[in-house]
Design a protein around this motif. Structure first.
Motif, short mmCIF file in Angstrom:
data_model
loop_
_atom_site.label_atom_id
_atom_site.label_comp_id
_atom_site.label_asym_id
_atom_site.label_seq_id
_atom_site.Cartn_x
_atom_site.Cartn_y
_atom_site.Cartn_z
N ARG A 166 -10.67 1.57 -10.65
CA ARG A 166 -10.83 0.86 -11.54
C ARG A 166 -9.75 0.49 -12.48
O ARG A 166 -8.87 1.34 -12.65
N MET A 167 -9.91 -0.60 -13.16
CA MET A 167 -8.82 -1.12 -14.28
C MET A 167 -9.14 -0.03 -15.26
O MET A 167 -10.30 -0.16 -16.00
N ARG A 168 -8.09 0.46 -16.18
CA ARG A 168 -8.11 0.98 -17.44
C ARG A 168 -6.64 0.81 -18.15
O ARG A 168 -5.96 0.38 -17.55
N LYS A 169 -6.47 1.43 -19.39
CA LYS A 169 -5.38 1.57 -19.86
C LYS A 169 -4.43 2.19 -18.78
O LYS A 169 -4.39 3.37 -18.17
N GLY A 170 -3.32 1.54 -18.67
CA GLY A 170 -2.21 2.22 -17.87
C GLY A 170 -2.08 1.82 -16.49
O GLY A 170 -1.32 2.19 -15.73
N VAL A 171 -3.28 1.12 -16.12
CA VAL A 171 -3.26 0.67 -14.84
C VAL A 171 -2.81 -0.61 -14.52
O VAL A 171 -3.36 -1.61 -15.36
N ARG A 172 -2.08 -1.03 -13.33
CA ARG A 172 -1.52 -2.36 -13.08
C ARG A 172 -1.84 -2.52 -11.67
O ARG A 172 -1.87 -1.68 -10.77
N GLU A 173 -2.03 -3.97 -11.23
CA GLU A 173 -2.16 -4.26 -9.88
C GLU A 173 -0.93 -4.21 -9.02
O GLU A 173 0.07 -4.64 -9.76
N ALA A 174 -0.97 -3.74 -7.99
CA ALA A 174 0.15 -3.83 -7.09
C ALA A 174 -0.13 -4.30 -5.66
O ALA A 174 -1.19 -4.34 -5.16
N SER A 175 0.88 -5.40 -5.43
CA SER A 175 0.59 -5.86 -3.86
C SER A 175 2.06 -5.85 -3.30
O SER A 175 3.21 -6.21 -3.79
#
Length: 224
Positions: free
Chosen positions: A122-131
């Motif tokens: 899940r998205m939260r502080k410090g999380v970024r999408e990677a593709s």
């Protein structure tokens, strides 16, 4: 293959081969790319401004680009930030992906304290999408050689996205491989972009060295 090599240069920028074991950024050590480039140009009596605008891990070798003028640094940094530089890699996976080619998208959290990234749900502080997308090039009984194109540029992205699928990079002890015979089998194979000043296409490809584990495979990308 243990020293840097210049692959393309003009008065604005330089594209070169970073050997495995060299750092991408300045840290005062002898084996870092900015220092090597500055010493190279200084010895040739040329301007020796060099900055780092993108990074490769110390255990990763291959193609990098550096600005040679201060006013170019921002332009190259913008290209990187806007994903306008095509970055392709070769990687050796421990195991075989279910699909010959695919796009992988995950949420990554980076633990800066331990310099390690994790796939999270899940998205939260410090999380970024990677593709990223990959295509299988060759395989052995236990290993798979893939060509990877990054769509984002997260810390350890290729390493952690494959490892989270039980496909760690060969030699990548940090992310689950137990092979002591090589460092993480990842190589920056291609950089392609529009030159920020001349507007001409710059497209540089470089095969990895003819040594383990790359010499286990046969494909066009490994031709030397």
């Amino acid at each position: 293959m243990n020293t840097p090599v210049i692959l393309y240069e003009d008065s604005h920028l330089v594209v070169c081969r970073k050997p495995v074991g060299y750092l991408s950024e300045d840290d005062g050590s002898e084996k870092c790319m900015p220092r090597w480039l500055r010493e190279h140009y200084h010895a040739a009596g040329k301007p020796d401004y060099i900055a780092t605008v993108h990074r490769l891990d110390k255990v990763t070798g291959g193609v990098m680009v550096f600005p040679r003028r201060k006013e170019i640094t921002g332009k190259l940094t913008a290209l990187v930030a806007q994903h306008q530089i095509t970055k392709e890699y070769l990687a050796v996976l421990r195991g075989h992906p279910e699909k010959e080619e695919d796009t992988l998208t995950d949420l990554l959290f980076r633990d800066a304290t331990h310099n390690k990234s994790f796939v999270v749900q899940r998205m939260r502080k410090g999380v970024r999408e990677a593709s990223l997308s990959y295509r299988t090039l060759d395989r052995t009984d236990a290993l798979t050689l893939v060509r990877v194109q990054l769509h984002t540029g997260r810390t350890h992205q290729i390493r952690v996205q494959f490892s989270s699928r039980q496909l760690p990079l060969l030699g990548d002890i940090r992310y689950g491989s137990k092979d002591p015979d090589c460092t993480a089998a990842l190589w920056s194979y291609r950089l392609a972009f529009t030159h920020p000043v001349t507007k001409k296409a710059v497209d540089v490809m470089l095969s990895p060295p003819a040594q383990y584990p790359w010499d286990l495979f046969s494909c066009e990308e490994l031709q030397r």
